[in-house]
Design an enzyme around this catalytic site. Structure first.
Site, PDB file in Angstrom:
ATOM      1  N   CYS A  82       0.823  -1.200   0.000  1.00 25.26           N
ATOM      2  CA  CYS A  82       0.000   0.000   0.000  1.00 25.26           C
ATOM      3  C   CYS A  82       0.869   1.267   0.000  1.00 25.26           C
ATOM      4  O   CYS A  82       1.482   1.574  -1.018  1.00 25.26           O
ATOM      5  CB  CYS A  82      -1.003  -0.061   1.146  1.00 25.26           C
ATOM      6  SG  CYS A  82      -2.430   0.992   0.838  1.00 25.26           S
ATOM      7  N   HIS A 174      -3.400  -5.261   1.656  1.00 23.82           N
ATOM      8  CA  HIS A 174      -2.775  -5.473   2.969  1.00 23.82           C
ATOM      9  C   HIS A 174      -2.728  -6.954   3.346  1.00 23.82           C
ATOM     10  O   HIS A 174      -3.576  -7.409   4.123  1.00 23.82           O
ATOM     11  CB  HIS A 174      -3.544  -4.701   4.041  1.00 23.82           C
ATOM     12  CG  HIS A 174      -3.337  -3.227   3.979  1.00 23.82           C
ATOM     13  ND1 HIS A 174      -2.352  -2.579   4.693  1.00 23.82           N
ATOM     14  CD2 HIS A 174      -3.960  -2.279   3.257  1.00 23.82           C
ATOM     15  CE1 HIS A 174      -2.390  -1.287   4.434  1.00 23.82           C
ATOM     16  NE2 HIS A 174      -3.367  -1.076   3.557  1.00 23.82           N
ATOM     17  N   GLU A 176      -0.937  -8.365   5.394  1.00 19.38           N
ATOM     18  CA  GLU A 176      -0.634  -8.525   6.820  1.00 19.38           C
ATOM     19  C   GLU A 176      -1.896  -8.475   7.685  1.00 19.38           C
ATOM     20  O   GLU A 176      -1.840  -8.719   8.879  1.00 19.38           O
ATOM     21  CB  GLU A 176       0.374  -7.452   7.272  1.00 19.38           C
ATOM     22  CG  GLU A 176      -0.169  -6.038   7.395  1.00 19.38           C
ATOM     23  CD  GLU A 176      -0.378  -5.328   6.064  1.00 19.38           C
ATOM     24  OE1 GLU A 176      -0.253  -5.967   4.998  1.00 19.38           O
ATOM     25  OE2 GLU A 176      -0.703  -4.127   6.101  1.00 19.38           O
TER      26      GLU A 176
HETATM   27  N1  GLN Z   1      -3.569   6.386   0.970  1.00 16.63           N
HETATM   28  C1  GLN Z   1      -2.294   6.111   1.597  1.00 16.63           C
HETATM   29  C2  GLN Z   1      -1.169   6.872   0.913  1.00 16.63           C
HETATM   30  O1  GLN Z   1      -1.391   7.464  -0.095  1.00 16.63           O
HETATM   31  C3  GLN Z   1      -1.984   4.638   1.561  1.00 16.63           C
HETATM   32  C4  GLN Z   1      -3.006   3.887   2.370  1.00 16.63           C
HETATM   33  C5  GLN Z   1      -2.491   2.662   3.041  1.00 16.63           C
HETATM   34  O2  GLN Z   1      -1.277   2.406   3.106  1.00 16.63           O
HETATM   35  N2  GLN Z   1      -3.404   1.891   3.588  1.00 16.63           N
HETATM   36  O3  GLN Z   1      -0.081   6.883   1.389  1.00 16.63           O
END
Ligand code: GLN
Length: 192
Positions: A82, A174, A176
């Protein structure tokens, strides 16, 4: 215990404990890492989800960019989930925020729009076996374009959400946060 086998989880901000727990369930010695020395001693590194602007700013402030780039160039596996995917990207659409820029991908932050900020879906990921992976997306990015060295391992609605470039892995969701250990196992298997 040799430090060579330690897998680090970059612990500046984000969901660090969840990654540590997942790696520990796989029998791995995993440690939160925050300094250049700790990063240099790792056999592999996870960059967690969180807020990519915050993690990027702290990375620059603490001088962690170089040790992370060195680690990648030594061939150690790096998994970005992410926000971690965003930090690995060369191009972040519409943003000049700090990044590692190691992967030849162009990412769009918060790509799935406000009304579906967060959702779960079953993803086909052939390299992980026939059973789909339950994928949790939280204000997730997706990938708009990939360079020739980047392999898309999974796509969602036509966009790559799990990609590999040699020893580097980027995941928009995610792994994890679920009990499925296969993404982390795949990451560990990339260690030379
Ligand atoms: N929206 C976040 C970002 O731009 C990422 C979201 C996340 O890691 N769950 O950094």
């Amino acid at each position: 215990m040799s430090t060579e086998r330690v897998i680090g989880v970059l612990a500046l901000q984000g969901d660090v404990p969840e990654h540590l727990r997942t790696l520990q369930r796989l029998g791995i010695t995993a440690q939160p890492v925050r300094t250049a020395e700790e990063i240099a001693a790792c056999a592999g590194l996870v960059i967690p989800g969180g807020e990519s602007t915050t993690i990027g700013l702290l990375m620059e402030r603490f001088g962690l960019r170089e040790p992370m780039v060195d680690l990648a160039q030594r061939g150690a596996p790096i998994l970005g989930t992410c926000a971690g995917m965003i930090l690995l990207a060369k191009d972040i659409i519409g943003s000049d925020q700090p990044r590692l820029g190691l992967m030849d991908i162009s990412v769009r932050r918060n790509a799935f729009g406000r009304q579906v900020d967060s959702f779960e879906t079953d993803l086909e990921i052939p390299v992980l076996g026939p059973e789909p992976v339950r994928a949790v997306f939280i204000r997730a990015p997706y990938i708009e374009a990939v360079g020739p060295k980047v392999e898309a391992l999974a796509t969602f609605e036509g966009h790559p959400v799990f990609v590999r470039q040699g020893n580097l892995l980027a995941v928009a969701f995610h792994p994890e946060l679920t009990e499925d250990l296969r993404v982390h196992q795949y990451f560990l298997d990339l260690a030379p």
